[in-house]
Design a protein around this motif. Structure first.
Motif, PDB file in Angstrom:
ATOM      1  N   VAL A  75      -0.679  -3.560  -8.210  1.00 15.70           N
ATOM      2  CA  VAL A  75      -0.698  -2.129  -7.889  1.00 15.70           C
ATOM      3  C   VAL A  75      -1.064  -1.970  -6.415  1.00 15.70           C
ATOM      4  O   VAL A  75      -2.217  -2.154  -6.035  1.00 15.70           O
ATOM      5  N   PRO A  76      -0.069  -1.627  -5.574  1.00 12.69           N
ATOM      6  CA  PRO A  76      -0.369  -1.433  -4.161  1.00 12.69           C
ATOM      7  C   PRO A  76      -1.065  -0.095  -3.924  1.00 12.69           C
ATOM      8  O   PRO A  76      -1.036   0.795  -4.778  1.00 12.69           O
ATOM      9  N   LEU A  81       1.586   1.406   2.019  1.00 11.50           N
ATOM     10  CA  LEU A  81       2.845   2.150   1.899  1.00 11.50           C
ATOM     11  C   LEU A  81       3.969   1.482   2.686  1.00 11.50           C
ATOM     12  O   LEU A  81       5.066   1.262   2.155  1.00 11.50           O
ATOM     13  N   ALA A  82       3.733   1.156   3.950  1.00 12.64           N
ATOM     14  CA  ALA A  82       4.783   0.547   4.775  1.00 12.64           C
ATOM     15  C   ALA A  82       5.204  -0.796   4.203  1.00 12.64           C
ATOM     16  O   ALA A  82       6.401  -1.120   4.149  1.00 12.64           O
ATOM     17  N   LEU A 172       0.402   4.334  -5.356  1.00 13.33           N
ATOM     18  CA  LEU A 172       1.639   4.951  -4.878  1.00 13.33           C
ATOM     19  C   LEU A 172       2.586   5.219  -6.047  1.00 13.33           C
ATOM     20  O   LEU A 172       2.687   4.407  -6.970  1.00 13.33           O
ATOM     21  N   HIS A 173       3.315   6.333  -5.954  1.00 18.06           N
ATOM     22  CA  HIS A 173       4.256   6.719  -7.011  1.00 18.06           C
ATOM     23  C   HIS A 173       5.562   7.127  -6.344  1.00 18.06           C
ATOM     24  O   HIS A 173       5.656   8.204  -5.758  1.00 18.06           O
ATOM     25  N   ALA A 182       0.814   9.995  -3.742  1.00 17.37           N
ATOM     26  CA  ALA A 182      -0.385   9.244  -4.093  1.00 17.37           C
ATOM     27  C   ALA A 182      -0.967   9.902  -5.336  1.00 17.37           C
ATOM     28  O   ALA A 182      -0.806  11.112  -5.534  1.00 17.37           O
ATOM     29  N   ILE A 183      -1.638   9.103  -6.172  1.00 18.54           N
ATOM     30  CA  ILE A 183      -2.223   9.694  -7.369  1.00 18.54           C
ATOM     31  C   ILE A 183      -3.224  10.775  -6.951  1.00 18.54           C
ATOM     32  O   ILE A 183      -3.861  10.678  -5.900  1.00 18.54           O
ATOM     33  N   GLY A 184      -3.334  11.812  -7.767  1.00 16.64           N
ATOM     34  CA  GLY A 184      -4.178  12.950  -7.424  1.00 16.64           C
ATOM     35  C   GLY A 184      -5.560  12.886  -8.039  1.00 16.64           C
ATOM     36  O   GLY A 184      -6.052  11.826  -8.413  1.00 16.64           O
TER      37      GLY A 184
END
Length: 200
Positions: A75-76, A81-82, A172-173, A182-184
């Motif tokens: 799970v990154p 993100l990049a 990340l989703h 991003a998860i909230g």
């Protein structure tokens, strides 16, 4: 590098991906390692824990999974993100130096032969459950989770702690076209009030 990594009880390993994150898939065989991003991965079973992931026929990672019979889902985080976008859009077939160019650092954990991606929030080491028809017809791979770990700064005692960790730890989703969320914030159904009953 691994001082914050702790084993996760296999009965709770599904929680590492139950919130629907984009994952990184790592695999290795014959001295070749690769990492790709996958948005279509989910928990499948509790005991023994199993997961599914879609791996397109064109990917080198899929060939490594089929040859080795193993893969790791990780799970990154937002700070990756990049990296996540890069490994999802660069092929090892086109760039033998892909992992270095994408900023991937691999490490070994315990006795797991497949390398893990450093900096992630969680890792699930899987043995491939061969289902040739599903793999060929639907690109759908099943893995039995044999070991799992999480970074204790964001996952502890069987639960995610996104609200207690910094925003850089959020998962990340991927939606489409390089667009992610991003998860909230956490919500609890136990704290929610029931909607008003419709009037007669």
């Amino acid at each position: 590098m691994t001082s914050h990594i702790a084993p996760v009880e296999l009965a709770k390993a599904y929680r590492l991906i139950n919130h629907g994150p984009t994952v990184l898939v790592s695999a290795s065989h014959g001295g070749v390692a690769n990492v790709m991003a996958a948005a279509w991965a989910c928990a499948l079973d509790f005991a023994p824990p199993k997961v599914t992931v879609v791996l397109d026929k064109s990917t080198r990672t899929r060939a490594l999974v089929e040859a080795s019979g193993r893969f790791v889902l990780q799970v990154p985080t937002v700070r990756q993100l990049a990296l996540t976008q890069a490994v999802g859009n660069t092929s090892l077939a086109d760039d033998a130096d892909k992992l270095r160019r994408c900023g991937v650092t691999l490490f070994q954990q315990d006795a797991e032969p497949t390398p893990l991606v450093a900096g992630c929030a969680a890792w699930l080491a899987c043995r491939l459950v061969p289902e040739p028809h599903n793999q060929q017809a639907y690109d759908l791979f099943i893995g039995e989770v044999e070991a799992a770990w999480a970074d204790t700064r964001v996952f502890a005692n069987g639960h995610w702690r996104f609200e207690e960790a910094g925003p850089e730890w959020r998962s990340l989703h991927h939606v489409a076209g390089g667009h992610y969320y991003a998860i909230g914030a956490p919500l609890s159904a136990q704290d929610a009030t029931s909607p008003p009953s419709p009037s007669a």
